[in-house]
Motif scaffolding. Sequence first.
Motif, PDB file in Angstrom:
ATOM      1  N   ILE A 166       0.870  -1.173   0.000  1.00 24.84           N
ATOM      2  CA  ILE A 166       0.000   0.000   0.000  1.00 24.84           C
ATOM      3  C   ILE A 166       0.910   1.227   0.000  1.00 24.84           C
ATOM      4  N   ALA A 167       0.760   2.099  -0.993  1.00 23.52           N
ATOM      5  CA  ALA A 167       1.688   3.208  -1.206  1.00 23.52           C
ATOM      6  C   ALA A 167       1.210   4.515  -0.594  1.00 23.52           C
ATOM      7  N   THR A 168       0.064   4.480   0.075  1.00 24.37           N
ATOM      8  CA  THR A 168      -0.461   5.696   0.692  1.00 24.37           C
ATOM      9  C   THR A 168      -0.604   5.471   2.191  1.00 24.37           C
ATOM     10  N   ALA A 173     -10.227   9.742   0.624  1.00 23.35           N
ATOM     11  CA  ALA A 173     -11.023   9.469  -0.569  1.00 23.35           C
ATOM     12  C   ALA A 173     -10.431   8.317  -1.367  1.00 23.35           C
ATOM     13  N   LEU A 174      -9.092   8.291  -1.482  1.00 24.70           N
ATOM     14  CA  LEU A 174      -8.435   7.310  -2.337  1.00 24.70           C
ATOM     15  C   LEU A 174      -7.241   6.690  -1.622  1.00 24.70           C
ATOM     16  N   ALA A 175      -6.860   5.519  -2.073  1.00 21.60           N
ATOM     17  CA  ALA A 175      -5.629   4.867  -1.644  1.00 21.60           C
ATOM     18  C   ALA A 175      -5.025   4.190  -2.867  1.00 21.60           C
ATOM     19  N   ILE A 176      -3.723   3.916  -2.812  1.00 16.47           N
ATOM     20  CA  ILE A 176      -3.037   3.288  -3.940  1.00 16.47           C
ATOM     21  C   ILE A 176      -2.314   2.040  -3.451  1.00 16.47           C
ATOM     22  N   VAL A 177      -2.523   0.935  -4.178  1.00 13.95           N
ATOM     23  CA  VAL A 177      -1.775  -0.296  -3.943  1.00 13.95           C
ATOM     24  C   VAL A 177      -0.879  -0.488  -5.163  1.00 13.95           C
ATOM     25  N   ARG A 178       0.413  -0.644  -4.904  1.00 11.07           N
ATOM     26  CA  ARG A 178       1.395  -0.642  -6.005  1.00 11.07           C
ATOM     27  C   ARG A 178       2.046  -2.016  -6.150  1.00 11.07           C
ATOM     28  N   LEU A 179       2.245  -2.418  -7.404  1.00 13.77           N
ATOM     29  CA  LEU A 179       2.962  -3.646  -7.775  1.00 13.77           C
ATOM     30  C   LEU A 179       4.174  -3.266  -8.615  1.00 13.77           C
ATOM     31  N   SER A 180       5.301  -3.966  -8.419  1.00  9.45           N
ATOM     32  CA  SER A 180       6.456  -3.743  -9.283  1.00  9.45           C
ATOM     33  C   SER A 180       7.225  -5.047  -9.438  1.00  9.45           C
ATOM     34  N   GLY A 181       7.586  -5.361 -10.678  1.00 11.46           N
ATOM     35  CA  GLY A 181       8.351  -6.570 -10.951  1.00 11.46           C
ATOM     36  C   GLY A 181       7.933  -7.208 -12.255  1.00 11.46           C
TER      37      GLY A 181
END
Length: 462
Positions: free
Chosen positions: A11-13, A19-27
């Motif tokens: 979770i990147a936030t 209001a919003l949240a960001i879930v980030r994937l990398s690879g």
Amino acid sequence: MRQRGDTIAAIATARGRAALAIVRLSGPEACRIAAACFRGADLQAVPSHTAHFGYVLSPDGEPIDQVVATVFRAPRSYTGEDVVELTCHGGDLAPQLILETLLHHGARLAEPGEFTLRAFLNGKLDLAQAEAVADLIHAGSTRAHRVSLAHLQGRYSEQLQRLRSDLLELCAYVELELDFSDEDVEFADRAQLEALLDRTERLLDELLRSYRLGELLRDGVRVVIGGRPNAGKSTLLNALLGQDRAIVSPVPGTTRDQIEAEAEIEGLRFRFVDTAGLRPTADEIEAEGVRRAQQAIAAADVLVYVFDLTAGLAPDERAFLAQLRTEQPALPVIVVGNKRDLLDSAPELPELDRPVLTLSARRAREDAAELQPLIRELVAAVTADLGSMDESAVVMNQRHRQHLARAREAVQAARAALDQGLSGDLLALELRRALHELGAITGEITTEDVLDQIFSRFCIGK
């Protein structure tokens, strides 16, 4: 740090309702893992830098939330890898459920700072820029934010690269002479070498001097307001803050403990500390307040010493200021004569070895111009060491300061070797040592332990 070739998620936030949240994937598996739980466009087939509306489904096939999936394909992403960012509704539950779903489909939970670590390892940022990301996240003032952003943009790294380039050129000349030492060939002009060493040492000195400002930008400027009882210290604190933070009373000795509050002024974060009046007293509680005031002054970045213009500066106050000059010579002291509004004529100012400002703290609440001379002095006290140096090159990091100090020692040793006519081997050795220290700042030379220490500063997901 763990295996670099797998796909990470976090979770990147920040946590909490939003209001919003960001879930980030990398690879390498980011698009496949995201596609496995996304109902909408085929995320494995969509172009890079595109956003797609849809739903994230749980492993049981139940919708978790509406999301916007944004796809960034390698190498055109923050980490240099395939990246997918799922923007969902805020709060604690939806982002956590989405993260658990991604982990179920094969992602690994990211460690603190691992996204930025991968950006460094993949050449998207150098180490100084990566550290600037953490500084930017934690910036507590407009000016700290501005300097951190300049570091992230690479302007600080450019200064270091210019230094390294000069030293590499110098080192190349010296080592080339060593290769042809039997033929008595001289490739480097000694005057040119001296000028290059002088310029390098001067730039290193400027960077090291800037660290005091960088430290204050990072941590805030601790300004202690001191003086005798009833000089108007609490009134001045309230005026600087623009609110009634401290109790104001005509009764001397009202303030018996420290009162701290912060304010941003001229882009700098100031931490003002109102203290008990400095005077001998038989009152046990007030005496403890005086002792704490003295401790606060000893730990101050700047002291604003307030005295009553209607009473003048007493002999014991003159003695105290003189003692400060001896015991804390590096402490900036701003002497302020208060209660100018109670005088019928221009005040007679004491003759001191420093300027004396006059103001009316009581009037300053209605007239901001009343405080401007004091504010100018506060800002000047903080930025005095910067001189004409570009603010974007201010050193904010203790690790950088240590490497710069060792680089300067090496350059000074090289200069001494040149002046004494010592062998080129010794000169080249010191130049290589300086290059090593500068390279350690930007990450051209580093170790796994150093990386773990640096990236542990980051919040997970950053």
